[in-house]
Enzyme design. Sequence first.
Site, PDB file in Angstrom:
ATOM      1  N   ARG A 177       0.827  -1.226   0.000  1.00  0.00           N
ATOM      2  CA  ARG A 177       0.000   0.000   0.000  1.00  0.00           C
ATOM      3  C   ARG A 177       0.860   1.275   0.000  1.00  0.00           C
ATOM      4  O   ARG A 177       0.502   2.285   0.603  1.00  0.00           O
ATOM      5  CB  ARG A 177      -0.926   0.045   1.215  1.00  0.00           C
ATOM      6  CG  ARG A 177      -1.887  -1.099   1.315  1.00  0.00           C
ATOM      7  CD  ARG A 177      -2.909  -1.102   0.189  1.00  0.00           C
ATOM      8  NE  ARG A 177      -3.990  -2.000   0.480  1.00  0.00           N
ATOM      9  CZ  ARG A 177      -3.987  -3.312   0.227  1.00  0.00           C
ATOM     10  NH1 ARG A 177      -2.941  -3.872  -0.359  1.00  0.00           N
ATOM     11  NH2 ARG A 177      -5.030  -4.050   0.537  1.00  0.00           N
ATOM     12  N   CYS A 226     -10.521  -0.433   3.680  1.00  0.00           N
ATOM     13  CA  CYS A 226      -9.880  -0.502   5.001  1.00  0.00           C
ATOM     14  C   CYS A 226      -9.355   0.864   5.398  1.00  0.00           C
ATOM     15  O   CYS A 226      -8.751   1.574   4.589  1.00  0.00           O
ATOM     16  CB  CYS A 226      -8.744  -1.527   4.978  1.00  0.00           C
ATOM     17  SG  CYS A 226      -9.369  -3.220   4.985  1.00  0.00           S
TER      18      CYS A 226
HETATM   19  N1  EPU Z   1     -10.908 -10.368  10.987  1.00  0.00           N
HETATM   20  C1  EPU Z   1     -11.657 -10.402  12.127  1.00  0.00           C
HETATM   21  N2  EPU Z   1     -12.643  -9.483  12.293  1.00  0.00           N
HETATM   22  C2  EPU Z   1     -12.901  -8.522  11.377  1.00  0.00           C
HETATM   23  C3  EPU Z   1     -12.126  -8.484  10.195  1.00  0.00           C
HETATM   24  C4  EPU Z   1     -11.137  -9.408  10.018  1.00  0.00           C
HETATM   25  O1  EPU Z   1     -11.434 -11.247  12.986  1.00  0.00           O
HETATM   26  O2  EPU Z   1     -13.807  -7.723  11.614  1.00  0.00           O
HETATM   27  C5  EPU Z   1      -9.877 -11.379  10.778  1.00  0.00           C
HETATM   28  C6  EPU Z   1     -10.259 -12.330   9.645  1.00  0.00           C
HETATM   29  O3  EPU Z   1     -11.056 -13.370  10.084  1.00  0.00           O
HETATM   30  C7  EPU Z   1      -8.908 -12.771   9.141  1.00  0.00           C
HETATM   31  C8  EPU Z   1      -8.010 -11.566   9.408  1.00  0.00           C
HETATM   32  O4  EPU Z   1      -8.672 -10.762  10.371  1.00  0.00           O
HETATM   33  O5  EPU Z   1      -8.446 -13.855   9.891  1.00  0.00           O
HETATM   34  C9  EPU Z   1      -7.725 -10.766   8.139  1.00  0.00           C
HETATM   35  O6  EPU Z   1      -8.947 -10.307   7.607  1.00  0.00           O
HETATM   36  P1  EPU Z   1      -9.223 -10.221   6.022  1.00  0.00           P
HETATM   37  O7  EPU Z   1      -8.953 -11.541   5.394  1.00  0.00           O
HETATM   38  O8  EPU Z   1     -10.555  -9.604   5.841  1.00  0.00           O
HETATM   39  O9  EPU Z   1      -8.105  -9.308   5.478  1.00  0.00           O
HETATM   40  P2  EPU Z   1      -7.618  -7.875   5.949  1.00  0.00           P
HETATM   41  O10 EPU Z   1      -6.167  -8.009   6.291  1.00  0.00           O
HETATM   42  O11 EPU Z   1      -8.506  -7.268   6.963  1.00  0.00           O
HETATM   43  C10 EPU Z   1      -6.770  -7.183   3.604  1.00  0.00           C
HETATM   44  C11 EPU Z   1      -6.734  -5.875   2.876  1.00  0.00           C
HETATM   45  C12 EPU Z   1      -8.034  -5.692   2.107  1.00  0.00           C
HETATM   46  C13 EPU Z   1      -8.210  -6.837   1.130  1.00  0.00           C
HETATM   47  C14 EPU Z   1      -8.236  -8.142   1.933  1.00  0.00           C
HETATM   48  C15 EPU Z   1      -8.294  -9.361   1.037  1.00  0.00           C
HETATM   49  C16 EPU Z   1      -5.427  -4.287   4.171  1.00  0.00           C
HETATM   50  C17 EPU Z   1      -5.459  -3.185   5.150  1.00  0.00           C
HETATM   51  N3  EPU Z   1      -6.605  -4.806   3.847  1.00  0.00           N
HETATM   52  O12 EPU Z   1      -7.776  -7.076   4.590  1.00  0.00           O
HETATM   53  O13 EPU Z   1      -7.902  -4.500   1.361  1.00  0.00           O
HETATM   54  O14 EPU Z   1      -9.415  -6.698   0.419  1.00  0.00           O
HETATM   55  O15 EPU Z   1      -7.013  -8.248   2.698  1.00  0.00           O
HETATM   56  O16 EPU Z   1      -7.057  -9.581   0.425  1.00  0.00           O
HETATM   57  O17 EPU Z   1      -4.358  -4.670   3.713  1.00  0.00           O
HETATM   58  C18 EPU Z   1      -8.239  -2.126   1.350  1.00  0.00           C
HETATM   59  O18 EPU Z   1      -7.061  -2.040   1.024  1.00  0.00           O
HETATM   60  O19 EPU Z   1      -8.962  -1.132   1.503  1.00  0.00           O
HETATM   61  C19 EPU Z   1      -8.798  -3.449   1.587  1.00  0.00           C
HETATM   62  C20 EPU Z   1     -10.043  -3.623   1.961  1.00  0.00           C
END
Ligand code: EPU
Length: 302
Positions: A177, A226
């Site tokens: 990012r 995010c």
């Molecule tokens: N989780 C929770 N509770 C929540 C949200 C997430 O427990 O409310 C846990 C999930 O269960 C999982 C972990 O946290 O074990 C990671 O969650 P997720 O797979 O949703 O991925 P993320 O790291 O929160 C990232 C990117 C997203 C992208 C997704 C999918 C960042 C900040 N976010 O989210 O990108 O869509 O992976 O690859 O890197 C963005 O950049 O705006 C964005 C949404």
Amino acid sequence: MRIEDKKVLAALLDLGVELKSDASLTDITYLGIGGTTDLLRLTRHESIPEVVKLLEANGIPFKFLGGGSNLLVADNVLPWVVMQLAQPDPDVVIEGNIAIVDAAADLGKTVTLCAKHDLGGMEGLIGVPGTVGGALRMNAGAYGIQIGNYVREVKVYRGGARSIEILKGDQISFEYRHTSFAPDDMMLAVKLELPSKPFREILQGIRICNEKRRASQPLGQKSAGCIFKNPPGASAGRMIDELGLKGLSVGDARVSDRHANFFVNAGKASAKDMLALITDVRERVQKAYGFELENEVVVWNA
Ligand code: EPU
């Protein structure tokens, strides 16, 4: 901010700029938040250096806007005008394994258009809202891929040199990012080099990513994706969730019940509300986990 000087307005017209007076950023940003200002739509990318020169000579501050999908803009009358590229037609041209894409092109449409030409790789980006230029500037990514992986060349207006330059992919650093572009650089176009893949296989990948996204993110609501970057080795969403902060609100700014790193505008949230919520959540995570969460959302404070 309003440009009142008729000479400046006429000169802008000559440079192919379409002006929308008192545009509301509330209508443009995906968060549905932001004040009003003059919006300058650039129909001729090549005229950017001259437009910038004209604005600077007349003491008019400006900012470059992409698609507004990852942006939190201040409230009320804004103290700068906003420039945005008009979308050319066509905005994507395919030559073999290369897609030549205008920065104003919609990212999702670009992914599907490339798929129709049996060019894959970007399936994970399918649900990421915004323009290709915006995705490029911040190296948008999802489901294990990031747009920087495929960049062969970028045409960019360099704010520092005040000129248009072509950079090779290896002259740009693409990190999580983050890119080596300066804040006053404006993406104009990109050449993406994409792997050949059968259309049906790409569609399958797109379907899987769409399903994952639908299951975990608040897609129908006003958000900027995010809010925070994930700190190395940790998940901002999980930490905020573990602290029981889903549903926490300041006015109509609210931590999503579906994904805790998405903050939604549940009605008429102001930038002030959203910023207060961001600060509150950041402080709570810092206290509980010792991580200082960094914004992923870009904030334009007035
Ligand atoms: N989780 C929770 N509770 C929540 C949200 C997430 O427990 O409310 C846990 C999930 O269960 C999982 C972990 O946290 O074990 C990671 O969650 P997720 O797979 O949703 O991925 P993320 O790291 O929160 C990232 C990117 C997203 C992208 C997704 C999918 C960042 C900040 N976010 O989210 O990108 O869509 O992976 O690859 O890197 C963005 O950049 O705006 C964005 C949404």
